[in-house]
Each structure stands twice: as C-alpha cells, then as structure tokens.
Design an enzyme around this catalytic site. Structure first.
Site, mmCIF file in Angstrom:
data_model
loop_
_atom_site.group_PDB
_atom_site.id
_atom_site.type_symbol
_atom_site.label_atom_id
_atom_site.label_comp_id
_atom_site.label_asym_id
_atom_site.label_seq_id
_atom_site.Cartn_x
_atom_site.Cartn_y
_atom_site.Cartn_z
ATOM 1 N N CYS A 159 0.784 -1.245 0.000
ATOM 2 C CA CYS A 159 0.000 0.000 0.000
ATOM 3 C C CYS A 159 0.810 1.286 0.000
ATOM 4 C CB CYS A 159 -0.938 -0.015 1.211
ATOM 5 S SG CYS A 159 -2.074 -1.402 1.168
HETATM 6 N N1 LIG Z 1 -2.618 -6.292 1.771
HETATM 7 C C1 LIG Z 1 -3.106 -5.280 2.458
HETATM 8 O O1 LIG Z 1 -2.823 -5.130 3.631
HETATM 9 C C2 LIG Z 1 -4.056 -4.286 1.826
HETATM 10 C C3 LIG Z 1 -4.658 -3.309 2.644
HETATM 11 C C4 LIG Z 1 -5.550 -2.412 2.093
HETATM 12 C C5 LIG Z 1 -5.815 -2.471 0.736
HETATM 13 N N2 LIG Z 1 -5.212 -3.401 -0.059
HETATM 14 C C6 LIG Z 1 -5.558 -3.437 -1.472
HETATM 15 O O2 LIG Z 1 -6.358 -4.586 -1.717
HETATM 16 C C7 LIG Z 1 -6.090 -5.094 -3.028
HETATM 17 C C8 LIG Z 1 -5.686 -6.564 -2.944
HETATM 18 O O3 LIG Z 1 -4.485 -6.650 -2.197
HETATM 19 P P1 LIG Z 1 -3.966 -8.017 -1.569
HETATM 20 O O4 LIG Z 1 -2.887 -7.637 -0.634
HETATM 21 O O5 LIG Z 1 -5.099 -8.842 -1.082
HETATM 22 O O6 LIG Z 1 -3.350 -8.704 -2.873
HETATM 23 P P2 LIG Z 1 -2.880 -10.241 -3.001
HETATM 24 O O7 LIG Z 1 -1.874 -10.254 -4.069
HETATM 25 O O8 LIG Z 1 -2.563 -10.795 -1.655
HETATM 26 O O9 LIG Z 1 -4.193 -11.001 -3.487
HETATM 27 C C9 LIG Z 1 -4.792 -10.773 -4.709
HETATM 28 C C10 LIG Z 1 -5.379 -12.075 -5.216
HETATM 29 O O10 LIG Z 1 -6.039 -11.792 -6.444
HETATM 30 C C11 LIG Z 1 -5.822 -12.892 -7.309
HETATM 31 N N3 LIG Z 1 -6.063 -12.443 -8.675
HETATM 32 C C12 LIG Z 1 -5.271 -11.726 -9.488
HETATM 33 N N4 LIG Z 1 -5.886 -11.506 -10.667
HETATM 34 C C13 LIG Z 1 -7.097 -12.098 -10.597
HETATM 35 C C14 LIG Z 1 -8.188 -12.227 -11.482
HETATM 36 N N5 LIG Z 1 -8.151 -11.685 -12.709
HETATM 37 N N6 LIG Z 1 -9.276 -12.910 -11.076
HETATM 38 C C15 LIG Z 1 -9.310 -13.473 -9.849
HETATM 39 N N7 LIG Z 1 -8.294 -13.386 -8.956
HETATM 40 C C16 LIG Z 1 -7.210 -12.708 -9.327
HETATM 41 C C17 LIG Z 1 -4.401 -13.305 -7.022
HETATM 42 O O11 LIG Z 1 -4.145 -14.627 -7.444
HETATM 43 C C18 LIG Z 1 -4.347 -13.162 -5.506
HETATM 44 O O12 LIG Z 1 -4.718 -14.338 -4.835
HETATM 45 C C19 LIG Z 1 -5.021 -4.182 -3.609
HETATM 46 O O13 LIG Z 1 -5.632 -3.181 -4.353
HETATM 47 C C20 LIG Z 1 -4.380 -3.574 -2.394
HETATM 48 O O14 LIG Z 1 -3.810 -2.308 -2.663
HETATM 49 C C21 LIG Z 1 -4.348 -4.324 0.466
#
Ligand SMILES: NC(=O)c1ccc[n+]([C@@H]2O[C@H](COP(=O)([O-])OP(=O)(O)OC[C@H]3O[C@@H](n4cnc5c(N)ncnc54)[C@H](O)[C@@H]3O)[C@@H](O)[C@H]2O)c1
Length: 452
Positions: free
Chosen positions: A290
């Site tokens: 983030c």
């Molecule tokens: N990790 C955090 O602490 C956090 C906190 C707040 C916001 N966010 C936001 O949340 C969002 C997700 O982050 P995350 O950390 O969970 O990411 P991540 O990489 O842990 O998980 C994302 C998942 O999406 C899957 N994916 C990718 N493309 C796909 C598709 N076309 N169809 C289905 N699945 C698909 C991936 O395989 C993965 O399992 C981002 O925008 C991030 O900025 C994350």
C-alpha cells in the site's frame, strides 16, 4: 399490477432481506491478504461465500481446508468450508452470487504508472455473468474515477445496465455498483477487524444502501459517502497521510542523528500531547502493497488535471532513499571499527516489510541486502517467516535464512524488521555490532548499538 417504483424498492428490499435471512451468496474475487480475511468474516456470520481466484494452487489449498497465510489458521478455513465456503477459478458461478467483491492487486508498473490490468481482467471475466439486482463492489485501492471509468464502462460495454441516479424514482432495474476501500492492517492484533468502519460510495443510492446492508453484517459501522470517487479518494488520503508523515519523521531522524538527539525519545515525548499530534516512527524505508504504491496512483491521475502532487513526490523521494541511508550507516559503523565493507559479514534480521507479517512486497530489507551486496559485503539474513528468498519483481536474491546460532561470527547485525520472536537482549549481548533501524533495542544500554 405493482408500480415501477415499488418494484425498484422491492429489488433493494429483496437484496437486504436475503442478507438478513442469510440466504444471500457472496462472491469474493481475489483470495489474497484482503479477500481471504473478508471471506472468513462473512463465513463467520453464516453468509455463504464463493471465492474466485485465478491461482489454482490457492484454490486447491483453500478447498482442502488449509491456509497459505501465516496469520490465518487452517482451522478458520476449515470452519468456513463447513459453512459453505468454496474456492473456484470458474467465473460462470458469478451469476449465482447476490454480491461480488473485487479484491485483486493494484500495483505500479516499472515506470511508476498504475497497473490496472488485474482489475480490468477481473471485470472482463465477470461482466458476461452479471445480471440485474446484483451488487458489485470494487475494494482494490485505486485512483478516483476507476469504478466509473473501468468497472461501469466494462459492464455497460457487455450490454448490462448499471443503476444510476440519486433517488429510487429515476431508473429501471440494473446492477448496483460501489467502491469500498479496504482498511486491513496486517499484523495489527489490537483493533478487531469488524471495529474498523467501512467507507462506501455507490454509483447511486440503491448501490450504497445495498452495500451498507451487506457490510453491516460484518462491520459495526459503515460510512456512506456520495460517490465511488469520494470513497476512492478517502483511501488515498489515508495512505498519503501515512506516507508523508513517515517521510517527515525519516527526515527528522537524519537531522536528529547529526544533532546528537534521539528521535525516538523526541517522538515519545511529543506523543504525550493529548491533541494535535499523532506519532509516526522512522524506519529503514517503507514496504508492503500500500504505502509505497498507492500515493502514486493519485500522482498519475493528477497529471490529467495538470496538478503536481508535490507532497507525494517529496515523501516518495525521502522514503525511497532510506535503504541507501541504512546501507551507509552500516558501512560507516564498520569503518569506525576498522572493517572494510568488502568481505565484511553482515547479518540482516527480518526481510518481511514489517513486524510479524509474512509479506515481502516492496520490503526495504531486500533493497538493503542488494545495496550491501553491491559493496561486496557478505550478507546473510534471518527471518522466521521466510526460510528462503528467491526472485521477485524488484529483487533477485536466492538466499536461505540462516539460524541464529553464533552471532559473534558477524561483523555487524542489522535489525531491519523488528519481529517479536527475536530476543533483542541476546542479540546485543552476542553480537559485535548492532545497527538498529527500528528502535527494537530500546531500553538496552550498550556501546555496540547504533540506532539509525
Ligand atoms: N494487503 C493489504 O494489507 C491491503 C490493505 C488495504 C488495501 N489493499 C488493497 O487490496 C487489493 C488486494 O491486495 P492483496 O494484498 O489482497 O493482494 P494479493 O496479491 O494478496 O491477493 C490478490 C489475489 O487476487 C488474485 N487475482 C489476481 N488476478 C485475478 C483475477 N483476474 N481474477 C481473480 N483473482 C485474481 C491473485 O491470485 C491473488 O490471490 C489491492 O488493491 C491492495 O492495494 C491491500
């Protein structure tokens, strides 16, 4: 005959009724650090969740009742499975969902430009299966305008109608679309997730109302804003606020070091002020999905308006040079002990981007390791969460975590991540030199410690 207005009200009513009666089915797209905990929250409230992910290994692991994230125990996945949770990579099941939440990655490209390819690929896969009466919420962090410009546009191009307008009178039936930012704080054991208010901005009042009904099943408070763009900007404001304040203390730290003042003592003293001050702490640089990434989504979008985001740029510059600052501190500390960096043995403690998380994304430790290797330092690392570190978007290390047996073999031990599993008294006692970037050795008095 039922009037059109009554029919529209009943669409929303039937959605909320299905939430209340727990008949509603929730689809979560992207079962990562955000999507998986969300899945567990809904499952715990007896809502049946289907998880969609393109990663077959994750799908199989979860369907076997196992977790792949350290802080999520397998028993919670198994319990969700018992409540009907199932994972799939087959997007046709989207049609059976009442609500669909998108939690896919939103990284930057190599050129610091928003990479919305995951969001676009997701909505391309989902759009053909959507139908009237469903709620679709984007949770991925992004610039203001994404929900309208990418999500709504793609749905409409697929020939579906998105509900618009400000009251219940002015549209026919359609798909309800909203943005709701994720406020997950990895490693935070103090604030229960459900206590963190959920901000929601729908494309119209029905979308906002439907999303509030859905999220009120798992969060104690929802906060409605007037549009998806306002919700998108809320998330960016929160993260830019952090990035800017962290940069500010990182700068103050460097000045304090020159002035012989302990920045940590200063912050702790300032934090006693009961108003107008919030403590931020310096470190070796920023990491995670983030804070190093999200601010640049706004910088990019602001260019469309000819507006320079100078705070973001400056904070980025300061935070990004912190690993170099740490590398120089290690070199300087070795130099004062008459040790050349070439061939010096340095142990880096912690490669995760922050304490007690199994997440390497954008971790400053990895940059520091590469910078030290660039000085021909013999670098080893230890991290209880990462037995090995291989290849990533920004690093190519291929290293194995070493045991913490004999610390006296290292010329310097660098505390890059302050995991709570480490025994800092022992580390200081057994090491020849400790460079501490996290104030993990607070309270320990020793001339072997350099806090930076
Ligand atoms: N990790 C955090 O602490 C956090 C906190 C707040 C916001 N966010 C936001 O949340 C969002 C997700 O982050 P995350 O950390 O969970 O990411 P991540 O990489 O842990 O998980 C994302 C998942 O999406 C899957 N994916 C990718 N493309 C796909 C598709 N076309 N169809 C289905 N699945 C698909 C991936 O395989 C993965 O399992 C981002 O925008 C991030 O900025 C994350």
């Amino acid at each position: 005959m039922v009037s059109a207005t009554v029919q529209k009200i009943s669409t929303l009513q039937s959605f909320t009724d299905r939430i209340t009666s727990r008949e509603a089915r929730v689809g979560i797209v992207g079962l990562g650090y955000v999507g998986l905990p969300l899945t567990l929250l809904f499952s715990a409230e007896k809502l049946r969740v289907t998880g969609f992910d393109i990663d077959r290994t994750k799908v199989d692991t979860l369907n076997a009742g196992n977790s792949y994230i350290w802080r999520i125990e397998s028993e919670h996945i198994a319990s969700a499975r018992a409540h009907g949770f199932t994972a799939t990579d087959d997007f046709t099941a989207i049609a059976e969902m009442d609500a669909i939440l998108i939690c896919v990655p939103t990284p930057l490209t190599e050129h610091h430009v928003p990479d919305l390819s995951y969001v676009q690929a997701t909505i391309d896969a989902i759009a053909p299966h959507l139908h009237d009466g469903q709620l679709l919420v984007l949770e991925s962090t992004t610039y203001p305008g994404t929900t309208e410009e990418i999500i709504v546009t793609t749905i409409e191009k697929a020939g579906r109608r998105v509900l618009r307008g400000t009251d219940l009178e002015d549209e026919l039936n359609g798909i309800m679309v909203a943005f709701s930012p994720e406020r997950e704080d990895p490693g935070n054991m103090e604030t229960p997730r459900r206590e963190v208010p959920k901000v929601i901005g729908g494309c119209d009042v029905r979308a906002t109302a439907a999303a509030e009904a859905l999220y009120q099943s798992i969060f104690t408070q929802t906060v409605a804003v007037s549009s998806p763009a306002a919700a998108e900007m809320t998330k960016l404001l929160e993260n830019i606020y952090r990035a800017v304040n962290i940069a500010m203390v990182n700068e103050m730290k460097q000045l304090c070091m020159r002035m012989g003042i302990d920045i940590w003592e200063v912050i702790n003293a300032a934090a006693t002020k009961p108003f107008g001050f919030q403590a931020f702490y310096p470190g070796p640089g920023i990491g995670g999905h983030c804070i190093p990434v999200d601010p640049f989504y706004l910088t990019w979008k602001a260019q469309e308006y000819g507006f320079p985001t100078r705070f973001i740029q400056l904070a980025g510059e300061i935070n990004e040079q912190m690993p170099t600052f740490v590398m120089r501190q290690v070199a300087r500390a070795l130099n004062f002990r008459g040790i050349a960096t070439k061939g010096a043995k340095v142990l880096v403690l912690g490669v995760a981007y922050k304490r007690d998380v199994d997440d390497l994304r954008e971790s400053p430790s990895l940059t520091i390791i590469e910078l030290l290797q660039g000085l021909d330092v013999e670098v080893s690392y230890n991290d209880p969460f990462f037995p090995t570190v291989g290849h990533g978007r920004k690093y190519d290390l291929h290293m194995t975590s070493v045991p913490l047996d004999d610390l006296s073999i290292y010329d310097c031990v660098l505390i890059a991540t302050d995991h709570s599993a480490y025994d800092y008294d022992r580390i200081v006692e057994e090491s020849k030199l400790v460079v501490d970037t996290r104030n993990a050795t607070r309270g320990i008095v020793s001339d072997k410690i350099i806090r930076c």
